[in-house]
Structure formats: C-alpha cells, structure tokens
Scaffold this motif. Structure first.
Motif, short mmCIF file in Angstrom:
data_model
loop_
_atom_site.label_atom_id
_atom_site.label_comp_id
_atom_site.label_asym_id
_atom_site.label_seq_id
_atom_site.Cartn_x
_atom_site.Cartn_y
_atom_site.Cartn_z
N SER A 1 1.31 -9.99 -6.47
CA SER A 1 1.23 -10.14 -5.01
C SER A 1 2.55 -9.75 -4.34
O SER A 1 2.56 -9.20 -3.23
CB SER A 1 0.84 -11.56 -4.64
OG SER A 1 1.89 -12.48 -4.88
N LEU A 2 3.68 -9.98 -5.02
CA LEU A 2 4.97 -9.58 -4.47
C LEU A 2 5.08 -8.06 -4.35
O LEU A 2 5.59 -7.53 -3.36
CB LEU A 2 6.10 -10.11 -5.35
CG LEU A 2 6.38 -11.61 -5.27
CD1 LEU A 2 7.34 -12.02 -6.38
CD2 LEU A 2 6.96 -11.98 -3.91
N GLY A 3 4.56 -7.36 -5.36
CA GLY A 3 4.54 -5.91 -5.28
C GLY A 3 3.69 -5.43 -4.12
O GLY A 3 4.06 -4.49 -3.41
N ARG A 4 2.57 -6.10 -3.91
CA ARG A 4 1.68 -5.73 -2.82
C ARG A 4 2.36 -5.97 -1.46
O ARG A 4 2.27 -5.14 -0.55
CB ARG A 4 0.39 -6.53 -2.92
CG ARG A 4 -0.72 -6.08 -1.98
CD ARG A 4 -2.00 -6.85 -2.22
NE ARG A 4 -2.45 -6.72 -3.61
CZ ARG A 4 -2.45 -7.71 -4.49
NH1 ARG A 4 -2.01 -8.92 -4.14
NH2 ARG A 4 -2.88 -7.51 -5.71
N ILE A 5 3.05 -7.09 -1.35
CA ILE A 5 3.76 -7.41 -0.11
C ILE A 5 4.83 -6.36 0.17
O ILE A 5 5.00 -5.91 1.31
CB ILE A 5 4.39 -8.82 -0.20
CG1 ILE A 5 3.30 -9.88 -0.17
CG2 ILE A 5 5.38 -9.04 0.94
CD1 ILE A 5 3.79 -11.27 -0.53
N ALA A 6 5.55 -5.95 -0.87
CA ALA A 6 6.60 -4.94 -0.69
C ALA A 6 6.01 -3.65 -0.15
O ALA A 6 6.56 -3.03 0.77
CB ALA A 6 7.33 -4.70 -2.01
N ALA A 7 4.89 -3.22 -0.73
CA ALA A 7 4.26 -1.99 -0.27
C ALA A 7 3.76 -2.14 1.17
O ALA A 7 3.87 -1.21 1.98
CB ALA A 7 3.11 -1.61 -1.20
N ASP A 8 3.20 -3.31 1.50
CA ASP A 8 2.71 -3.53 2.86
C ASP A 8 3.83 -3.46 3.87
O ASP A 8 3.67 -2.89 4.97
CB ASP A 8 2.02 -4.90 2.95
CG ASP A 8 0.68 -4.94 2.24
OD1 ASP A 8 0.15 -3.86 1.91
OD2 ASP A 8 0.18 -6.06 1.99
N GLN A 9 4.99 -4.02 3.53
CA GLN A 9 6.12 -3.98 4.47
C GLN A 9 6.66 -2.56 4.62
O GLN A 9 7.08 -2.16 5.69
CB GLN A 9 7.23 -4.92 4.00
CG GLN A 9 6.83 -6.39 4.06
CD GLN A 9 6.20 -6.75 5.39
OE1 GLN A 9 6.82 -6.61 6.46
NE2 GLN A 9 4.95 -7.19 5.36
N ALA A 10 6.64 -1.80 3.53
CA ALA A 10 7.05 -0.40 3.62
C ALA A 10 6.14 0.35 4.58
O ALA A 10 6.61 1.15 5.41
CB ALA A 10 7.01 0.25 2.24
N ALA A 11 4.85 0.09 4.48
CA ALA A 11 3.90 0.74 5.39
C ALA A 11 4.16 0.35 6.83
O ALA A 11 4.13 1.20 7.74
CB ALA A 11 2.47 0.39 4.98
N LEU B 1 4.51 -3.51 -10.38
CA LEU B 1 4.11 -2.14 -10.12
C LEU B 1 2.65 -2.06 -9.72
O LEU B 1 2.29 -1.35 -8.77
CB LEU B 1 4.35 -1.28 -11.36
CG LEU B 1 5.79 -0.89 -11.66
CD1 LEU B 1 5.87 -0.24 -13.04
CD2 LEU B 1 6.32 0.07 -10.61
N LEU B 2 1.79 -2.77 -10.43
CA LEU B 2 0.37 -2.76 -10.10
C LEU B 2 0.13 -3.23 -8.67
O LEU B 2 -0.66 -2.64 -7.93
CB LEU B 2 -0.40 -3.64 -11.07
CG LEU B 2 -0.81 -3.04 -12.42
CD1 LEU B 2 -1.55 -4.08 -13.25
CD2 LEU B 2 -1.69 -1.81 -12.22
N GLY B 3 0.82 -4.29 -8.29
CA GLY B 3 0.66 -4.79 -6.93
C GLY B 3 1.07 -3.76 -5.90
O GLY B 3 0.37 -3.52 -4.91
#
Length: 270
Positions: free
Chosen positions: A152-162, A239-241
């Motif tokens: 979930s942390l990986g997913r949050i990082a990608a969301d913030q980048a977006a 990475l998966l997130g």
C-alpha cells in the motif's frame, strides 16, 4: 504514465566496491544496464525503498534537500568507504508524508545533518543515478509493516507522483536468498550458499520474467520463509504497489552470489 520504470536491485556494496571480483562483476554490469534503462525512461524523480533503512516507530521519508558525505559499511568496510551525493525531491516527500498519515500509517520526515544514510540507498543511487542527475524520494523499511502495508505504501507513492505530475522510476533495494557465509571464503569462488536457495531464487526470477503475477503472489510467502529472503521480500511488495499490482514481464539483467546470499538486478516492464 506516472511510473515510467521499475527495478529490483541488491543493497550489497560488493558489486560497487569490488566489481573486479568475477562473481560480482556480472551484477556490477547489470546495474549499469539498469541505469541506462532508467535514464532512458526519463523520470523526474527516483523513488527508493530500501530494506536497509530500518524504522521501528514510524514510516520515515528523507526530507533534507541535499545529502553529501562518506559512509562506512558495517559489514564490508575493508573494501573502502562509500561516498554519496544525493538530492531529495522534498515536495514529493512532503506529499507522501501527508498521504500516508491520511491513510492511518503514521509517517514523518527526517531532516538533519549527518543522518546515517543506509548502504543500500547509497549503492542504488551511485549505480543507477551517476553524478546525482536526478532527485530521489527515499522511504524506510518499517520492520512492523507487513507485505500488504508495504504494498500500500508503494501505491501511495505512485498516487502522489500522479497528483504532482511527476514521472517516477521506482527502485526496490534488497536481496534475494539470505544465507551468508559466516567464515572467510575465497571471494573469487563465491556462490549461493544453499543449492535449494539458488533453486528458489531462479524459480522466482523465472516467474518475474514470465509476468506470472498469480504464481508470484502464491509463492512469495513460502519463498521468503524457505530461502530466508531479505526482509520477507517487502522490497518487491513496494514495487508491486507502485506498479498498480501488475507488470507484463521482467528482464533479469543479472543474478549472482553476494558472499553466499542471492542478489539480482531486475527491470519490470509494464
């Protein structure tokens, strides 16, 4: 596309500080190929999750704008010092801190001089981002976070980048099998310490190459336990997130021993 490239790399300094040793040369060359692929993807920021930055109370994010110093690895100091020069994407770090706190994961920034940057982060930065051309966003490995929370942390990082309009390369820093030789060896004859762990490493890398997500999710818990994988393979979970839980295939740029343990440089294709 927000996540423009993704990589799994070992955190051991051996391919960096002793690349002349034949068993480690392949990994050093693999790092170079991965660095070229990362640069070609033209990210704005490199997001790094390193198993070697250990956190206990909170999820930590590096928030100091510029980090420059000399590091002495606690295990491989006889091979020399590690100099580092890292620029931090502070805006991204602040956004990630706010977002993780909003999801109930206590998070905070770290911003003080002489903070002990971990070996894995330094190796990844030096090998993949020579001359400090790109800023980094660096987050920690909280030992109490399980696979699901790390994903979930990986997913949050990608969301913030977006949200920020950042193109990011994501790098999970950590090893594969974790059995190190505990006695002196001839480093020119380094090998994976256990045949069964070597077989496990190769199986997981093959599944990555095939892009078999279902099998990977099924096998990773057993792999982590039986091959004593570095920190339960949470660097792969991050990475998966970040990749939204999917990738089409992977390129294994290099795989080999690191004083008995396993390490690989892997590039994931979306």
């Amino acid at each position: 596309m927000t996540v423009v490239s993704s990589f799994l790399v070992p955190g051991s300094p051996l391919p960096l500080v002793a690349r002349h040793n034949p068993p480690w040369t392949e990994l050093a060359q693999a790092f170079e190929r991965a660095g070229e692929a990362l640069a070609a993807s033209k990210p704005d920021t490199i997001v790094v999750y390193s198993t070697q930055w250990i956190a206990v109370l909170d999820q930590l994010w590096q928030a100091r704008p510029h980090l420059r110093d000399i590091h002495v690895d606690e295990n491989w100091h006889e091979y020399g010092d590690l100099q580092f020069d890292i620029t931090i994407d502070v805006e991204f770090a602040e956004a990630a801190i706010a977002a993780t706190n909003d999801t109930g994961i206590k998070s905070k920034g770290v911003n003080y001089d002489k903070f002990p940057i971990d070996t894995g982060t330094i190796v990844a930065s030096t090998m993949l981002n020579p001359a400090n051309k790109l800023p980094l966003a660096i987050t920690s490995n909280n030992v109490y976070h399980d696979w699901s929370m790390t994903e979930s942390l990986g997913r949050i990082a990608a969301d913030q980048a977006a949200t920020l309009g950042r193109r990011i390369a994501v790098v999970g820093v950590g090893g594969l099998s974790g059995s190190y030789f505990r006695h002196d060896i001839d480093i020119a004859e380094d090998r994976i310490a256990s045949e069964s762990e070597d077989q496990w490493n190769r199986k997981i890398l093959s599944l990555m190459e095939q892009g078999d997500l279902a099998a990977l999710r099924e096998q990773c818990p057993t792999y982590a336990a039986e091959a004593r994988v570095d920190m339960g393979f949470k660097h792969f979970a991050f990475l998966l997130g970040a990749m939204g839980g999917t990738f089409s295939c992977a390129v294994v740029h290099g795989y080999g021993p690191l004083y008995g343990a396993g390490g690989a440089v892997v590039e994931f294709k979306r």
